[in-house]
Enzyme design. Structure first.
Site, PDB file in Angstrom:
ATOM      1  N   GLY A  34      21.584 -42.606   0.959  1.00 55.62           N
ATOM      2  CA  GLY A  34      22.316 -41.965   0.077  1.00 55.62           C
ATOM      3  C   GLY A  34      23.462 -40.842   1.819  1.00 55.62           C
ATOM      4  O   GLY A  34      23.332 -40.817   2.602  1.00 55.62           O
ATOM      5  N   GLU A 111      12.279 -44.542  -1.794  1.00 58.25           N
ATOM      6  CA  GLU A 111      12.335 -43.382  -1.620  1.00 58.25           C
ATOM      7  C   GLU A 111      10.884 -42.644  -1.608  1.00 58.25           C
ATOM      8  O   GLU A 111      10.972 -41.644  -1.339  1.00 58.25           O
ATOM      9  CB  GLU A 111      13.168 -42.640  -2.083  1.00 58.25           C
ATOM     10  CG  GLU A 111      14.524 -43.012  -0.995  1.00 58.25           C
ATOM     11  CD  GLU A 111      16.591 -42.299  -2.234  1.00 58.25           C
ATOM     12  OE1 GLU A 111      16.751 -42.377  -1.750  1.00 58.25           O
ATOM     13  OE2 GLU A 111      16.060 -41.880  -3.742  1.00 58.25           O
TER      14      GLU A 111
END
EC number: 5.3.1.6
Length: 263
Positions: A34, A111
């Site tokens: 991100g 993640e």
């Protein structure tokens, strides 16, 4: 403060800069995905090149792996690393108990695996991601492509009995085609608006056939580092219960700004 960065980018940058202070030479690190995590990767790369920091990174997506290699960070798989000292990642939402919604970038499965294989998880964020109750951000659910419409219908049926305000779900798209994760799966985004019992919802969603994983990270995050547009940084430690605040100062001459276009 830098005139180059907007207040939101400044907030992301100072959060990342504060978080990398937890990193020590010899560590095996989970590298998040991100825009905020990208700042963290660039900062670590600068420390590797200019301060002699010796680390090994386990990326949570192909794009993070590519950025880490560009920054001179040694990269290996989780299977090679086996266990990690620390994972630093962003979040789409977090509450007062440091429960998270993640997966806006499509990497929630890797993640979550990487974060749970770490001694500690630090989330870096700006203040806009803090909420009283999770759910305003659409909750991503990763599903296998086979029978995804059936899975989607089962998820929506399940939401009817959950403590949420909405039951609508949408298949995430990439232009005119369905979005594919790094593992070749689809993502269904749940527009629930408010999640009354995040722990219960996370457990029940993962029992639905076709669901691989959901974006609720419960009892995984240890520390959240919150950046502000004026350079202030707030650090909350869920284990100690302590909250600290300081100011991160930086100049446009820092090496990190040479790579601003890399994300």
């Amino acid at each position: 403060m830098s005139d180059t960065l907007s207040p939101i980018d400044t907030a992301k940058f100072v959060a990342a800069k504060r978080a990398v202070q937890y990193v020590e030479s010899g560590m095996k690190l989970g590298l998040g995905t991100g825009s905020t995590a990208a700042w963290m990767v660039r900062l670590l790369g600068d420390m590797v090149r200019n301060e002699g920091l010796s680390i090994t990174g386990v990326p949570t997506s192909t794009r993070t792996a590519e950025l880490a290699r560009q920054q001179g960070i040694k990269v290996m798989s989780l299977d090679e690393a086996k266990w990690l000292d620390l994972t630093i990642d962003g979040a789409d939402e977090f509450d007062s108990e440091l429960n998270l919604i993640k997966g806006g970038g499509g990497a929630l499965l890797q993640e979550k695996i990487v974060a749970t294989a770490s001694d500690q998880m630090i989330v870096i964020s700006d203040i806009s991601k803090q909420v009283d109750t999770l759910g305003a951000f659409p909750l991503p659910v990763e599903v296998i492509p086979f029978g995804w419409q059936t899975t989607k219908a089962l998820v929506e049926e399940t939401l009817v009995s959950m403590d949420v305000l909405g039951q609508r779900s949408t298949l995430r798209m990439n232009g005119n085609a369905p979005y594919f994760t790094d593992e070749g799966n689809h993502i269904i985004d749940l527009h629930v608006q408010r999640i009354g019992n995040a722990r219960q919802l996370a457990l029940i969603l993962n029992q639905i056939p076709g669901v691989v994983e959901n974006g609720l990270f419960i009892d995984i995050c240890d520390i959240v580092v919150i950046g502000h547009g004026d350079g202030r940084v707030e650090t909350r430690d869920i284990n100690s219960g302590e909250t600290t605040e300081d100011t991160v100062r930086f100049a446009e001459s820092e090496n990190i700004f040479a790579d601003m276009g890399a994300d």
